[in-house]
Design an enzyme around this catalytic site. Structure first.
Site, PDB file in Angstrom:
ATOM      1  N   CYS A 131      31.893  78.855  84.456  1.00 24.79           N
ATOM      2  CA  CYS A 131      31.495  79.968  83.606  1.00 24.79           C
ATOM      3  C   CYS A 131      31.324  81.235  84.455  1.00 24.79           C
ATOM      4  O   CYS A 131      30.875  81.183  85.597  1.00 24.79           O
ATOM      5  CB  CYS A 131      30.189  79.754  82.858  1.00 24.79           C
ATOM      6  SG  CYS A 131      30.225  78.343  81.758  1.00 24.79           S
ATOM      7  N   ARG A 139      36.792  80.947  86.664  1.00 29.90           N
ATOM      8  CA  ARG A 139      35.592  80.109  86.613  1.00 29.90           C
ATOM      9  C   ARG A 139      35.493  79.302  85.322  1.00 29.90           C
ATOM     10  O   ARG A 139      34.632  78.445  85.182  1.00 29.90           O
ATOM     11  CB  ARG A 139      34.341  80.977  86.735  1.00 29.90           C
ATOM     12  CG  ARG A 139      34.284  81.783  88.010  1.00 29.90           C
ATOM     13  CD  ARG A 139      33.046  82.640  88.030  1.00 29.90           C
ATOM     14  NE  ARG A 139      31.864  81.806  88.109  1.00 29.90           N
ATOM     15  CZ  ARG A 139      31.351  81.343  89.236  1.00 29.90           C
ATOM     16  NH1 ARG A 139      31.912  81.651  90.382  1.00 29.90           N
ATOM     17  NH2 ARG A 139      30.290  80.584  89.229  1.00 29.90           N
ATOM     18  N   TRP A 190      33.332  77.580  80.648  1.00 21.54           N
ATOM     19  CA  TRP A 190      33.915  76.268  80.968  1.00 21.54           C
ATOM     20  C   TRP A 190      32.932  75.274  80.372  1.00 21.54           C
ATOM     21  O   TRP A 190      31.797  75.147  80.841  1.00 21.54           O
ATOM     22  CB  TRP A 190      34.014  76.100  82.485  1.00 21.54           C
ATOM     23  CG  TRP A 190      34.746  74.859  82.906  1.00 21.54           C
ATOM     24  CD1 TRP A 190      36.084  74.749  83.139  1.00 21.54           C
ATOM     25  CD2 TRP A 190      34.186  73.561  83.167  1.00 21.54           C
ATOM     26  NE1 TRP A 190      36.393  73.462  83.514  1.00 21.54           N
ATOM     27  CE2 TRP A 190      35.251  72.703  83.546  1.00 21.54           C
ATOM     28  CE3 TRP A 190      32.897  73.026  83.112  1.00 21.54           C
ATOM     29  CZ2 TRP A 190      35.078  71.366  83.856  1.00 21.54           C
ATOM     30  CZ3 TRP A 190      32.718  71.689  83.428  1.00 21.54           C
ATOM     31  CH2 TRP A 190      33.796  70.879  83.802  1.00 21.54           C
ATOM     32  N   ASN A 196      25.167  80.529  82.830  1.00 23.53           N
ATOM     33  CA  ASN A 196      26.040  79.683  83.654  1.00 23.53           C
ATOM     34  C   ASN A 196      25.161  78.631  84.310  1.00 23.53           C
ATOM     35  O   ASN A 196      24.182  78.973  84.979  1.00 23.53           O
ATOM     36  CB  ASN A 196      26.737  80.537  84.724  1.00 23.53           C
ATOM     37  CG  ASN A 196      27.499  79.699  85.724  1.00 23.53           C
ATOM     38  OD1 ASN A 196      27.956  78.595  85.408  1.00 23.53           O
ATOM     39  ND2 ASN A 196      27.650  80.202  86.935  1.00 23.53           N
ATOM     40  N   GLY A 197      25.493  77.353  84.095  1.00 23.30           N
ATOM     41  CA  GLY A 197      24.697  76.278  84.687  1.00 23.30           C
ATOM     42  C   GLY A 197      24.453  75.192  83.658  1.00 23.30           C
ATOM     43  O   GLY A 197      25.144  75.118  82.633  1.00 23.30           O
ATOM     44  N   GLU A 235      46.771  66.302 100.102  1.00 23.78           N
ATOM     45  CA  GLU A 235      46.668  67.665  99.573  1.00 23.78           C
ATOM     46  C   GLU A 235      47.906  68.018  98.732  1.00 23.78           C
ATOM     47  O   GLU A 235      47.793  68.637  97.678  1.00 23.78           O
ATOM     48  CB  GLU A 235      46.484  68.652 100.742  1.00 23.78           C
ATOM     49  CG  GLU A 235      46.465  70.120 100.392  1.00 23.78           C
ATOM     50  CD  GLU A 235      45.352  70.527  99.430  1.00 23.78           C
ATOM     51  OE1 GLU A 235      44.469  69.716  99.129  1.00 23.78           O
ATOM     52  OE2 GLU A 235      45.417  71.683  98.950  1.00 23.78           O
ATOM     53  N   LYS A 249      47.714  69.117  94.881  1.00 27.85           N
ATOM     54  CA  LYS A 249      48.280  70.389  94.383  1.00 27.85           C
ATOM     55  C   LYS A 249      49.198  70.120  93.209  1.00 27.85           C
ATOM     56  O   LYS A 249      49.136  70.808  92.196  1.00 27.85           O
ATOM     57  CB  LYS A 249      49.090  71.118  95.475  1.00 27.85           C
ATOM     58  CG  LYS A 249      48.346  71.826  96.558  1.00 27.85           C
ATOM     59  CD  LYS A 249      47.637  73.075  96.141  1.00 27.85           C
ATOM     60  CE  LYS A 249      46.235  72.764  95.691  1.00 27.85           C
ATOM     61  NZ  LYS A 249      45.175  72.873  96.659  1.00 27.85           N
ATOM     62  N   GLU A 287      47.252  68.886  89.997  1.00 29.50           N
ATOM     63  CA  GLU A 287      46.339  69.835  89.331  1.00 29.50           C
ATOM     64  C   GLU A 287      47.074  70.960  88.610  1.00 29.50           C
ATOM     65  O   GLU A 287      46.609  71.439  87.589  1.00 29.50           O
ATOM     66  CB  GLU A 287      45.272  70.372  90.277  1.00 29.50           C
ATOM     67  CG  GLU A 287      45.752  71.352  91.312  1.00 29.50           C
ATOM     68  CD  GLU A 287      44.629  71.855  92.205  1.00 29.50           C
ATOM     69  OE1 GLU A 287      43.534  72.120  91.710  1.00 29.50           O
ATOM     70  OE2 GLU A 287      44.863  71.986  93.414  1.00 29.50           O
ATOM     71  N   HIS A 290      50.685  48.131 101.012  1.00 28.93           N
ATOM     72  CA  HIS A 290      49.491  47.470 100.462  1.00 28.93           C
ATOM     73  C   HIS A 290      49.288  47.813  98.986  1.00 28.93           C
ATOM     74  O   HIS A 290      48.190  47.681  98.468  1.00 28.93           O
ATOM     75  CB  HIS A 290      48.256  47.842 101.280  1.00 28.93           C
ATOM     76  CG  HIS A 290      48.391  47.446 102.711  1.00 28.93           C
ATOM     77  ND1 HIS A 290      48.250  46.150 103.136  1.00 28.93           N
ATOM     78  CD2 HIS A 290      48.724  48.169 103.804  1.00 28.93           C
ATOM     79  CE1 HIS A 290      48.460  46.090 104.439  1.00 28.93           C
ATOM     80  NE2 HIS A 290      48.757  47.303 104.872  1.00 28.93           N
ATOM     81  N   LYS A 322      37.548  77.224  89.131  1.00 37.51           N
ATOM     82  CA  LYS A 322      37.644  77.423  90.584  1.00 37.51           C
ATOM     83  C   LYS A 322      36.358  77.034  91.305  1.00 37.51           C
ATOM     84  O   LYS A 322      36.393  76.477  92.378  1.00 37.51           O
ATOM     85  CB  LYS A 322      37.993  78.881  90.871  1.00 37.51           C
ATOM     86  CG  LYS A 322      38.132  79.163  92.356  1.00 37.51           C
ATOM     87  CD  LYS A 322      39.490  79.688  92.695  1.00 37.51           C
ATOM     88  CE  LYS A 322      39.730  79.763  94.162  1.00 37.51           C
ATOM     89  NZ  LYS A 322      40.585  78.663  94.632  1.00 37.51           N
TER      90      LYS A 322
HETATM   91  C1  F6R Z   1      41.949  72.255  94.567  1.00 47.98           C
HETATM   92  C2  F6R Z   1      40.689  72.964  94.692  1.00 47.98           C
HETATM   93  C3  F6R Z   1      39.439  72.180  94.658  1.00 47.98           C
HETATM   94  C4  F6R Z   1      38.407  72.787  95.622  1.00 47.98           C
HETATM   95  C5  F6R Z   1      37.071  72.065  95.465  1.00 47.98           C
HETATM   96  C6  F6R Z   1      36.045  72.592  96.433  1.00 47.98           C
HETATM   97  O1  F6R Z   1      43.034  73.120  94.687  1.00 47.98           O
HETATM   98  O2  F6R Z   1      40.658  74.164  94.792  1.00 47.98           O
HETATM   99  O3  F6R Z   1      39.665  70.834  94.937  1.00 47.98           O
HETATM  100  O4  F6R Z   1      38.882  72.657  96.911  1.00 47.98           O
HETATM  101  O5  F6R Z   1      36.615  72.252  94.168  1.00 47.98           O
HETATM  102  O6  F6R Z   1      35.804  73.941  96.242  1.00 47.98           O
HETATM  103  P1  F6R Z   1      35.105  74.818  97.354  1.00 47.98           P
HETATM  104  O7  F6R Z   1      36.043  74.875  98.513  1.00 47.98           O
HETATM  105  O8  F6R Z   1      34.901  76.159  96.715  1.00 47.98           O
HETATM  106  O9  F6R Z   1      33.832  74.126  97.712  1.00 47.98           O
END
Ligand code: F6R
Length: 615
Positions: free
Chosen positions: A2, A27, A80, A104-105, A488, A492, A495, A511, A610
């Protein structure tokens, strides 16, 4: 999760709030809303869906504010969903009598508060925990308190996390903001002031910010802002001037923030290395790392803790630190760390890694480690964030604002910081001689130019992505320090394209995951010429024997790999410490171009936000 914005000043705020929310859409983006004063009355406009829906509604209905004594006050929110599905009635701001509120929270005791309020005759109109806060303040107003007093009394009753922006119809010149457990900053302008969940929302208006601490309350009136602690005592806070500019949070000609941020990596790494490495002397300066030589010598163990992409960076960090500094490392997902009652103590060091500096689980891990007496270092991109402020010291990634929900440049700069840290620890402990460190440092210094070379492979990578974008499952395999890049790459892809993708240590393939391999499964194999090369090659052969499609990322000049792989992307061959960073670019680009071709929302993928500020 949010985003909140708020404004107090002489300008009509509709556009200011909408533009601020646009910068916070990363957010949360399932509904949005505004509250303004129109002829002395609070007018709320909310709708389900992305911010563009709200913008459209605002335009169609000519929604706007009128001044109260030449001043305007307004709040906005992008959501969100936590409690209650995305819908107009669950969107913020929530209204209760003369109160309008954005939150927010998570209010953990909202159910009991709701019961209490219902029994007092209040009506509830949403499924959210947030509405309860508005009702609680209203309840205190009804018993005779003024706006400020009512807010103070209400927050004493709340359990959970909350950043709030609150308006009151009976005191229309005031905005009250509260921070507890989720981010909220104050932007200080000329004769106008702002609140926001994050700095990018306000960069167009100011670069002066006040970072609020938990349990702080700000009372804004025209030309004044007063910050108080939970006891109501006024406190003075420092105003920070920050270097970020408004154009850093624009797309700059790229179709998506993610693509822009992938291309910004060479510059972000230059900025991250700046003033930390003296090129010709192979010397490292980590001024922001507040660990004396003695303290380094006394470290018994290092715990590396983070979430998501930052966790993958920490995994590379473990390899680097153990290899260069020979200090034993433990790696934990932040969401698990505190629940295993970790044996961390005074002789240990915790390194938390976080782009946002606000991730709830990472923050909780930090607090757990501090409680147990450990020293805490963070690797963080956001100055003034909670993790930055609560760490004993922070080594900043200088990635600049990262807007795309999928983390790219924050990740590669985290890898750079782990390199610096591991080299620094190794040189200090003399597990690494300056001669031995030299090639690692040199390759690090040259990295931005090497990455420019890797970025030139983009058209080739795009062609591969466009060929395979309809596939249902992808596998990513690698060994050693490159293995986290397989994880990673898979993260990517899933997501942003919603394709099922799995990353594995290549040795694990037999395995279980090998059962996924058939003629319809692309397997992305990270196979640079390193000490694992032969073993990775055997895994590649095993995939080919099962008719899998192999896309290999390997070293320039490798004559064998192009023969055995179906597709081959050659990359410059450098020291092992920078190879994970070189391999990162193609896996980011593969994910990006697959998602682009599939037509998903690259910068704001479904269900994600994010900054994950709830557990
Ligand atoms: C994936 C992504 C998330 C963040 C995770 C941690 O692309 O962005 O997996 O890496 O939510 O976020 P931070 O780094 O802000 O603690």
């Amino acid at each position: 999760m949010c985003g909140i914005v708020g404004y107090v000043g002489p300008r009509e705020p509709t556009e200011i709030l909408l533009k601020g929310l646009k910068k916070l859409e990363y957010r949360g983006y399932d509904s949005a809303g505004l509250a303004l004063f129109y002829e002395g009355k609070i007018k709320i406009k909310r709708c389900q869906g992305k911010l563009s829906q709200l913008e459209q509604e605002v335009q169609n209905s000519r929604y706007c504010a009128t001044p109260v004594q030449n001043h305007f006050v307004g709040i906005g929110h992008t959501r969100w969903a936590t409690h209650g599905k995305p819908s107009e009635r669950n969107a913020h701001p929530h209204q209760a009598g003369p109160i309008a509120l954005v939150h927010n929270g998570i209010i953990e005791n909202y159910a009991s508060l709701r019961e209490k309020l219902l029994s007092k005759g209040h009506a509830v109109s949403s499924e959210t925990d947030s509405e309860v806060v508005a009702l609680l303040i209203y309840d205190h107003l009804k018993s005779g308190c003024d706006f400020e007093k009512a807010v103070f009394l209400a927050i004493q009753e709340l359990i959970g996390s909350y950043s709030l922006g609150i308006l009151c119809e009976t005191e229309p010149n005031k905005l009250i903001a509260v921070r507890n457990g989720t981010p909220l900053i104050v932007g200080v302008g000329d004769h106008e002031n702002f609140i926001a969940s994050d700095i990018p929302a306000l960069l167009e208006h100011t670069n002066k910010f006040i970072y609020l601490e938990d349990h702080e309350v700000v009372v804004f009136e025209p030309n004044s802002l007063v910050i108080k602690n939970i006891a109501g005592k006024e406190i003075k806070k420092e105003i920070h001037h920050i270097q970020w500019t408004a154009d850093m949070v624009e797309k700059g000609g790229f179709q998506h923030f993610m693509l822009k941020e992938i291309h910004e990596q060479p510059q972000a790494i230059i900025n991250t290395l700046q003033d930390r490495v003296v090129k010709d002397k192979n010397v490292l300066y980590l001024k922001d790392l507040k660990l004396s030589e003695d303290e380094i010598r006394q470290i018994r163990k290092i715990y590396l803790v983070a979430c998501g992409t930052a966790y993958h960076a920490s995994m590379v960090g473990k390899y680097l630190i153990e290899s260069f500094a020979r200090i034993p490392c433990e790696l934990d997902l932040a969401s698990e760390f505190r629940y295993r009652d970790p044996l961390i103590g005074e002789k240990d060091l915790l390194i938390v890694t976080s782009q946002s500096g606000e991730t709830a689980d990472t923050l909780a891990a930090l607090r757990e480690a501090k409680k147990k007496g450990a020293k805490v270092i963070s690797i963080c991109n956001c100055r003034g964030s909670t993790i930055d402020r609560e760490s004993d010291s922070t080594v900043y990634t200088q990635a600049g604002p990262e807007i795309g929900v999928a983390s790219t440049k924050a990740f590669s700069t985290q890898l750079v910081v782990f390199n610096l840290l591991a080299l620094h620890l190794g040189l200090t402990l003399k597990t690494l001689t300056p001669e031995k460190a030299a090639p690692y440092v040199q390759d690090l210094v040259r990295l931005p130019y090497t990455l420019d070379e890797v970025l030139k492979k983009e058209p080739e990578i795009k062609r591969i992505a466009e060929k395979f974008y309809k596939k249902k499952t992808f596998l990513y395999l690698a060994r050693g320090m490159n293995m986290p890049i397989a994880l990673e790459g898979a993260l990517k892809l899933k997501e942003i394209s919603y394709i099922n993708a799995e990353g594995y240590a290549a040795g694990e393939m037999k395995h279980g995951p090998i059962a996924l391999v058939d003629e319809d499964t692309p397997v992305i194999i990270l196979a640079p010429k390193d000490k694992y090369y032969d073993k990775v090659l055997s895994n590649l052969e095993e995939i080919k024997a099962r008719a899998g499609i192999v896309i290999a990322l390997g070293s320039e000049g490798d004559l064998h790999l192009p023969k055995v792989a179906d597709w081959f992307i050659p990359l410059p061959q450098k020291s092992e410490n920078v190879m994970p960073i070189l391999l990162t670019i193609p896996v980011q680009l593969i994910a990006y171009y697959i998602a682009l071709k599939k037509g998903t929302d690259v910068d704001q993928p479904r269900n994600l936000a994010k900054s994950v500020t709830v557990e």
